[in-house]
Design a protein around this motif. Structure first.
Motif, PDB file in Angstrom:
ATOM      1  N   PRO A 193       0.802  -1.229   0.000  1.00  9.89           N
ATOM      2  CA  PRO A 193       0.000   0.000   0.000  1.00  9.89           C
ATOM      3  C   PRO A 193       0.832   1.276   0.000  1.00  9.89           C
ATOM      4  N   GLU A 194       1.966   1.285   0.717  1.00  9.61           N
ATOM      5  CA  GLU A 194       2.776   2.501   0.794  1.00  9.61           C
ATOM      6  C   GLU A 194       3.501   2.822  -0.510  1.00  9.61           C
ATOM      7  N   GLN A 195       3.394   1.942  -1.500  1.00  9.25           N
ATOM      8  CA  GLN A 195       4.001   2.173  -2.810  1.00  9.25           C
ATOM      9  C   GLN A 195       2.987   2.683  -3.834  1.00  9.25           C
ATOM     10  N   VAL A 196       1.769   2.928  -3.366  1.00  8.65           N
ATOM     11  CA  VAL A 196       0.655   3.338  -4.233  1.00  8.65           C
ATOM     12  C   VAL A 196       0.134   4.685  -3.767  1.00  8.65           C
ATOM     13  N   GLY A 197       0.365   5.718  -4.559  1.00  7.12           N
ATOM     14  CA  GLY A 197      -0.136   7.044  -4.232  1.00  7.12           C
ATOM     15  C   GLY A 197      -1.528   7.257  -4.806  1.00  7.12           C
ATOM     16  N   VAL A 198      -2.389   7.921  -4.049  1.00  5.93           N
ATOM     17  CA  VAL A 198      -3.759   8.201  -4.477  1.00  5.93           C
ATOM     18  C   VAL A 198      -3.976   9.707  -4.412  1.00  5.93           C
ATOM     19  N   GLN A 199      -4.176  10.314  -5.569  1.00  6.07           N
ATOM     20  CA  GLN A 199      -4.348  11.766  -5.650  1.00  6.07           C
ATOM     21  C   GLN A 199      -5.825  12.096  -5.824  1.00  6.07           C
ATOM     22  N   LEU A 200      -6.343  12.937  -4.930  1.00  7.82           N
ATOM     23  CA  LEU A 200      -7.743  13.319  -4.943  1.00  7.82           C
ATOM     24  C   LEU A 200      -7.896  14.811  -5.212  1.00  7.82           C
ATOM     25  N   SER A 201      -9.083  15.185  -5.691  1.00 11.49           N
ATOM     26  CA  SER A 201      -9.406  16.602  -5.793  1.00 11.49           C
ATOM     27  C   SER A 201      -9.673  17.148  -4.403  1.00 11.49           C
ATOM     28  N   ARG A 202      -9.826  18.451  -4.303  1.00 12.71           N
ATOM     29  CA  ARG A 202     -10.088  19.061  -3.000  1.00 12.71           C
ATOM     30  C   ARG A 202     -11.429  18.625  -2.410  1.00 12.71           C
ATOM     31  N   THR A 203     -12.308  18.133  -3.276  1.00 10.39           N
ATOM     32  CA  THR A 203     -13.602  17.660  -2.796  1.00 10.39           C
ATOM     33  C   THR A 203     -13.663  16.136  -2.692  1.00 10.39           C
ATOM     34  N   GLY A 204     -12.509  15.457  -2.820  1.00  9.29           N
ATOM     35  CA  GLY A 204     -12.445  14.033  -2.547  1.00  9.29           C
ATOM     36  C   GLY A 204     -12.666  13.105  -3.720  1.00  9.29           C
ATOM     37  N   TRP A 205     -12.695  13.645  -4.936  1.00  8.68           N
ATOM     38  CA  TRP A 205     -12.873  12.792  -6.111  1.00  8.68           C
ATOM     39  C   TRP A 205     -11.524  12.240  -6.586  1.00  8.68           C
ATOM     40  N   LEU A 206     -11.519  10.980  -7.048  1.00  3.32           N
ATOM     41  CA  LEU A 206     -10.302  10.360  -7.540  1.00  3.32           C
ATOM     42  C   LEU A 206      -9.808  11.068  -8.796  1.00  3.32           C
ATOM     43  N   ARG A 207      -8.559  11.503  -8.771  1.00  5.67           N
ATOM     44  CA  ARG A 207      -7.933  12.117  -9.927  1.00  5.67           C
ATOM     45  C   ARG A 207      -6.896  11.178 -10.567  1.00  5.67           C
ATOM     46  N   GLU A 208      -6.044  10.583  -9.708  1.00  7.69           N
ATOM     47  CA  GLU A 208      -4.900   9.871 -10.282  1.00  7.69           C
ATOM     48  C   GLU A 208      -4.356   8.874  -9.265  1.00  7.69           C
ATOM     49  N   VAL A 209      -3.812   7.771  -9.773  1.00  2.54           N
ATOM     50  CA  VAL A 209      -3.042   6.828  -8.975  1.00  2.54           C
ATOM     51  C   VAL A 209      -1.589   6.919  -9.437  1.00  2.54           C
ATOM     52  N   GLN A 210      -0.663   7.090  -8.500  1.00  2.00           N
ATOM     53  CA  GLN A 210       0.753   7.224  -8.835  1.00  2.00           C
ATOM     54  C   GLN A 210       1.520   6.070  -8.198  1.00  2.00           C
ATOM     55  N   LEU A 211       2.130   5.248  -9.057  1.00  5.58           N
ATOM     56  CA  LEU A 211       2.884   4.080  -8.623  1.00  5.58           C
ATOM     57  C   LEU A 211       4.364   4.426  -8.581  1.00  5.58           C
ATOM     58  N   CYS A 212       5.011   4.093  -7.483  1.00  7.07           N
ATOM     59  CA  CYS A 212       6.395   4.513  -7.247  1.00  7.07           C
ATOM     60  C   CYS A 212       7.357   3.353  -7.474  1.00  7.07           C
ATOM     61  N   TYR A 213       8.437   3.629  -8.206  1.00  9.63           N
ATOM     62  CA  TYR A 213       9.439   2.630  -8.563  1.00  9.63           C
ATOM     63  C   TYR A 213      10.830   3.089  -8.127  1.00  9.63           C
ATOM     64  N   SER A 214      11.688   2.098  -7.873  1.00  6.95           N
ATOM     65  CA  SER A 214      13.099   2.370  -7.627  1.00  6.95           C
ATOM     66  C   SER A 214      13.822   2.598  -8.955  1.00  6.95           C
ATOM     67  N   ARG A 215      15.113   2.847  -8.875  1.00 10.96           N
ATOM     68  CA  ARG A 215      15.921   3.005 -10.092  1.00 10.96           C
ATOM     69  C   ARG A 215      15.962   1.731 -10.920  1.00 10.96           C
ATOM     70  N   ARG A 216      15.692   0.593 -10.279  1.00 12.39           N
ATOM     71  CA  ARG A 216      15.699  -0.697 -10.975  1.00 12.39           C
ATOM     72  C   ARG A 216      14.302  -1.107 -11.427  1.00 12.39           C
TER      73      ARG A 216
END
Length: 230
Positions: free
Chosen positions: A182-205
């Motif tokens: 879960p800590e590798q999955v970012g969830v970006q919401l609007s100011r009113t709580g609507w889903l905008r984007e999911v950001q997945l985080c990777y290492s250099r590899r």
């Protein structure tokens, strides 16, 4: 560059289409030059972010009803790839690293079912791709390999869940993608709580990595709304 070459060598080439209902247009209008929206930064790459926008929310908020992404003429979209971004260890991330060759119409068309905007594809290459790949073809192929390795939750079903939270979305993603936490999955919401984007985080590899504060987004307890609009 070496890591990109290794990734390309180890993984098979992706099919052209990501969205199962997508039919790319037969003709693509010229995109033209892409004007930088900030200064060049050639900092060292310490990791990557794969950003996936929730298309129904974009179409609702942008009013862009005539585009491939929102018109419905070429398909209907849920999660779409915003971009693959190189990240710095500290401070501002690399961008606009050099003047590279423009993507060809064939390269743009071949990736429109992953990112249904020729202009956005050209922008992502110029701003981010030039900091991590030698050619547009290499950048788009790496992005597509990562993109096709992900299984996305049924956001329509999740949207109907009572008291839905950002943590519920993370949990649904991890159930479908056991290599992720879960800590590798970012969830970006609007100011009113609507889903905008999911950001997945990777290492250099290109392995899943813990997101930093910029990309973590909403806490697990944050109430979440998902605009269906499909």
């Amino acid at each position: 560059m070496r890591r990109l070459a290794l990734l390309l060598a180890l993984l098979p080439a992706p099919a052209l289409a990501q969205a199962y209902q997508c039919t790319p247009p037969t003709r693509i209008d010229p995109v033209g030059s892409v004007a930088p929206d900030g200064p060049p930064r050639r900092t060292a790459v310490a990791g990557y972010t794969l950003a996936a926008s929730w298309s129904p929310d974009y179409c609702k908020t942008s009013g862009d009803t005539g585009s491939m992404q929102c018109s419905g003429r070429n398909g209907r979209f849920g999660f779409v790839l915003h971009g693959l971004w190189p990240e710095a260890r500290r401070g501002l991330s690399p961008q606009w690293c050099r003047t590279g060759p423009a993507p060809s119409p064939q390269e743009l068309r071949g990736n429109l079912c992953m990112t249904p905007s020729a202009r956005l594809l050209a922008h992502e290459w110029a701003k981010h791709g030039t900091c991590m790949a030698k050619t547009p073809a290499q950048y788009f192929r790496v992005a597509a390999i990562l993109w096709r390795s992900i299984r996305w939750p049924d956001a329509d079903r999740l949207s109907r869940q009572d008291a839905l939270t950002a943590g519920d979305l993370r949990a649904a993603f991890v159930r479908l993608n056991p290599a992720w936490k879960p800590e590798q999955v970012g969830v970006q919401l609007s100011r009113t709580g609507w889903l905008r984007e999911v950001q997945l985080c990777y290492s250099r590899r290109f392995l899943p990595a813990k997101c930093d504060r910029r990309h973590t987004g909403a806490s697990d307890a944050a109430p979440l709304k998902i605009w269906r609009g499909l």
